[in-house]
Design an enzyme around this catalytic site. Sequence first.
Site, PDB file in Angstrom:
ATOM      1  N   LYS A 151      50.872  20.715  62.319  1.00 16.53           N
ATOM      2  CA  LYS A 151      50.749  19.229  62.185  1.00 16.53           C
ATOM      3  C   LYS A 151      51.453  18.792  60.986  1.00 16.53           C
ATOM      4  O   LYS A 151      51.103  19.292  59.955  1.00 16.53           O
ATOM      5  CB  LYS A 151      49.246  18.882  62.111  1.00 16.53           C
ATOM      6  CG  LYS A 151      48.914  17.506  61.679  1.00 16.53           C
ATOM      7  CD  LYS A 151      47.652  17.098  61.880  1.00 16.53           C
ATOM      8  CE  LYS A 151      47.437  15.518  61.637  1.00 16.53           C
ATOM      9  NZ  LYS A 151      45.701  15.069  62.035  1.00 16.53           N
ATOM     10  N   LYS A 153      52.877  16.393  58.207  1.00 12.98           N
ATOM     11  CA  LYS A 153      52.576  14.872  57.551  1.00 12.98           C
ATOM     12  C   LYS A 153      53.797  14.324  57.294  1.00 12.98           C
ATOM     13  O   LYS A 153      54.737  14.962  56.614  1.00 12.98           O
ATOM     14  CB  LYS A 153      51.784  15.228  56.312  1.00 12.98           C
ATOM     15  CG  LYS A 153      50.319  15.770  56.740  1.00 12.98           C
ATOM     16  CD  LYS A 153      49.391  14.472  57.280  1.00 12.98           C
ATOM     17  CE  LYS A 153      47.949  14.910  57.395  1.00 12.98           C
ATOM     18  NZ  LYS A 153      47.154  13.679  58.034  1.00 12.98           N
ATOM     19  N   ASP A 178      51.971  13.462  62.096  1.00  9.49           N
ATOM     20  CA  ASP A 178      51.319  12.533  61.517  1.00  9.49           C
ATOM     21  C   ASP A 178      51.705  11.665  60.528  1.00  9.49           C
ATOM     22  O   ASP A 178      51.616  11.973  59.405  1.00  9.49           O
ATOM     23  CB  ASP A 178      49.931  13.210  61.005  1.00  9.49           C
ATOM     24  CG  ASP A 178      48.710  12.085  60.869  1.00  9.49           C
ATOM     25  OD1 ASP A 178      48.746  10.926  60.809  1.00  9.49           O
ATOM     26  OD2 ASP A 178      47.623  12.348  60.260  1.00  9.49           O
ATOM     27  N   LYS A 249      37.225  11.684  65.031  1.00  8.65           N
ATOM     28  CA  LYS A 249      36.662  12.406  63.763  1.00  8.65           C
ATOM     29  C   LYS A 249      35.318  11.936  63.345  1.00  8.65           C
ATOM     30  O   LYS A 249      34.960  10.748  63.295  1.00  8.65           O
ATOM     31  CB  LYS A 249      37.663  12.088  62.640  1.00  8.65           C
ATOM     32  CG  LYS A 249      39.086  12.597  62.439  1.00  8.65           C
ATOM     33  CD  LYS A 249      39.905  12.071  61.413  1.00  8.65           C
ATOM     34  CE  LYS A 249      41.150  12.341  61.465  1.00  8.65           C
ATOM     35  NZ  LYS A 249      41.874  11.854  60.112  1.00  8.65           N
ATOM     36  N   ASP A 299      42.258  19.684  65.658  1.00  9.46           N
ATOM     37  CA  ASP A 299      42.905  19.832  64.314  1.00  9.46           C
ATOM     38  C   ASP A 299      41.889  20.044  63.390  1.00  9.46           C
ATOM     39  O   ASP A 299      41.139  18.973  62.838  1.00  9.46           O
ATOM     40  CB  ASP A 299      43.479  18.509  64.072  1.00  9.46           C
ATOM     41  CG  ASP A 299      44.167  18.496  62.599  1.00  9.46           C
ATOM     42  OD1 ASP A 299      44.393  19.563  61.977  1.00  9.46           O
ATOM     43  OD2 ASP A 299      44.303  17.533  62.017  1.00  9.46           O
ATOM     44  N   ASP A 301      41.389  22.447  60.773  1.00  6.25           N
ATOM     45  CA  ASP A 301      41.973  23.276  59.640  1.00  6.25           C
ATOM     46  C   ASP A 301      41.432  23.047  58.316  1.00  6.25           C
ATOM     47  O   ASP A 301      41.905  23.783  57.385  1.00  6.25           O
ATOM     48  CB  ASP A 301      43.378  23.514  59.738  1.00  6.25           C
ATOM     49  CG  ASP A 301      44.017  21.996  59.293  1.00  6.25           C
ATOM     50  OD1 ASP A 301      43.383  21.081  59.235  1.00  6.25           O
ATOM     51  OD2 ASP A 301      45.252  22.097  58.990  1.00  6.25           O
TER      52      ASP A 301
END
Length: 330
Positions: A151, A153, A178, A249, A299, A301
């Site tokens: 992923k 950023k 992201d 989330k 996700d 992590d």
Amino acid sequence: MTSSKLSMLARIERFPIAGTFTISRGAKTEAVTVVAEISRDGLTGRGECVPYPRYGETPEGTLGALQAMQDAIAGGLTRKALQTAMPPGAARNALDCALIDLEAKTADVRAWNLLGRPVPSECTTAYTISLGSPEAMAAATAKAAHRPLLKIKLGGDGDEARIAAVRKAAPESELIIDANEAWTEANLERNLAACAAVGVTLVEQPLPARQDGALARIKRPLAVCADESVHDRSSLAPLRERYDAVNIKLDKTGGLTEALAMADAAQALGFKIMVGCMVATSLSMAPAMLVTPQARFVDLDGPLLLARDRDHALRYDGSLVYPPDSSLWG
């Protein structure tokens, strides 16, 4: 024999990050979490949350919100009643997960059996590469190129160069981008095209929440996932023309109870599901593992980014993450 009353303790905890974690909104060197512990008859359930400044949350404010629930908890607050007693957000997440943990311990069953959900199995989690210069991101990516899912950023200006540099450094990894709301209508299509050109699978929250109407007016060359634009079930339906996936989330939904209901609703509406996290310990990740059977993207992590995790942590084997032992949660 009658059960004793519920009691709660809450506190702020800090865990150093290994290096620095940087996204478009800034950098941090520690994960600040708030933990709630609810006890009765010698058993204790735990829940951890991460207050998010993006939504006006602070550790101190979250701790205060939890402490304000002391009387309600002592009066026997149920998990069902909690859903309307507090708004979605970090504080409710900590209480919801603590109550589930305590319910599972009291019944001597695992949380997934308690809730009637599929047994989670090991799954591949994304590994996050922080925002930086193309050169710095390429170097960090090269060290993680053995991981199957990364992923990345991004942050706005210069993202096309970052995308190219990252892909060159990890030619075999599946990539998620992201942007954390950092793109604009002016560069949206150009950046999406750059992602598509190097085989990016998913772009997460490219435009600011409530300023994302352009996503419905363009032909999207790859899947786009809502994060800051989606919170709980009530926010799903208006997003159908703009997004292909949603990031669930627990700190946004206000706990696992709503997260599971939201996952069911999102699937019914045709959204792909990502289960995501804040940078936090295994205690935050453990409840989210119950969402993974429905998730196309995992996700979780957060603990991999810490210098140290808590005791009885989740087991990570490379990018594989395993369900929690009951000594941690659930």
